[in-house]
Design an enzyme around this catalytic site. Structure first.
Site, PDB file in Angstrom:
ATOM      1  N   TYR A 161       0.897  -1.338  -0.065  1.00 44.37           N
ATOM      2  CA  TYR A 161      -0.123  -0.169   0.084  1.00 44.37           C
ATOM      3  C   TYR A 161       0.970   1.280   0.041  1.00 44.37           C
ATOM      4  CZ  TYR A 161      -3.977   3.180   1.505  1.00 44.37           C
ATOM      5  OH  TYR A 161      -4.529   4.171   1.390  1.00 44.37           O
ATOM      6  N   LYS A 165       1.088   4.158  -2.941  1.00 44.87           N
ATOM      7  CA  LYS A 165       0.582   5.585  -2.637  1.00 44.87           C
ATOM      8  C   LYS A 165       1.863   6.476  -2.985  1.00 44.87           C
ATOM      9  CE  LYS A 165      -3.611   4.947  -1.534  1.00 44.87           C
ATOM     10  NZ  LYS A 165      -4.677   5.640  -2.493  1.00 44.87           N
TER      11      LYS A 165
END
Length: 255
Positions: A161, A165
């Site tokens: 994740y 990002k």
């Protein structure tokens, strides 16, 4: 209408918001509606996203909905085509849709990595690429990509994740340089800890530990992100591009 009122209005603008079924995405869609924009919302659940559109339409707003999985290129192209068919243009794109598949790196399976990168980063690429041509033709546009505080500081158990990002930040800065001469801006919003269905399931002690990290002493609300997104979509942000706007209550301050 005064210059301030004009800057705070999205009348005659069209916004496409991905991941708008709930939470931050829904708050962004509602904020744009309140400012007078026509809005297309998308999500992966037919029942949920149509319910969102019905709710906003019942409030008097101009909203259309379509089911789309942004990790699928054909779905994205169909979504953009649908938006152009319904409203004839796209002024604002908000890439909000994303998923998590959290686990420690030594336990992370290839699929855990691939699914998160494909949805969060590649999906942002698909959506942005698909709207660039119509934005270039109209010589204007706002691209707003939702990253995360963990894209800048990392987080244990979220290597996939965090990487997705962080990738969104580099991607957005590159896009900003490519399209600035065409009247298009591209910026990032990096939320901190926001009150969502996920944080609501945390224990009281876990929530207290989170609050200790936030100088303002509270979790963020989806509306906090929506307000920042609205600003970047408005005419008041016309001289801002390639930037990361941190909305985290002071949790990670840049000197």
């Amino acid at each position: 209408m005064s210059n301030i009122e004009t800057a705070m209005s999205l009348e005659n603008r069209v916004a496409l918001v991905t991941g708008a079924s709930r939470g931050i995405g829904l708050a962004i869609a509602r904020r744009f509606c309140q400012a007078g924009a026509g809005v297309v919302v998308c999500g992966r659940s037919e029942d949920t996203i149509q319910s969102v559109a019905q709710e906003l339409t019942a409030e008097g707003f101009q909203v259309k909905a379509m089911v789309a999985d942004i990790s699928n290129r054909d779905d994205v192209d169909a979504l953009v085509a649908f938006t152009l068919d319904q409203f004839s243009k796209i002024d604002i794109l908000v890439n909000n849709a994303g998923i998590t598949q959290d686990t420690l790196l030594m336990r992370m399976k290839d699929d855990d990595w691939d699914r998160v990168i494909q949805t969060n980063l590649t999906g942002t690429f698909y959506c942005t690429r698909s709207v660039i041509r119509p934005m270039i033709r109209q010589k204007s546009g706002r691209i707003i990509n939702i990253s995360s505080i963990v894209g800048t500081i990392g987080n244990a158990g979220q290597a996939n994740y965090s990487a997705s990002k962080a990738g969104i930040i580099g991607f957005t800065k590159s896009v900003a340089k490519e399209v600035a001469s065409r009247g298009i801006t591209a910026n990032v919003i990096a939320p901190g800890f926001i009150t969502t269905d996920m944080t609501a399931q945390l224990s009281e002690s876990d929530q207290e530990r989170m609050l200790e990290l936030i100088p303002l002493g509270r979790l963020g609300a989806p509306e906090d992100i929506a307000d920042a997104t609205f600003f970047l979509g408005s005419s008041g942000s016309g001289y801002i591009t390639g930037q990361v706007i941190h909305v985290n209550g002071g949790m990670a301050m840049n000197g």
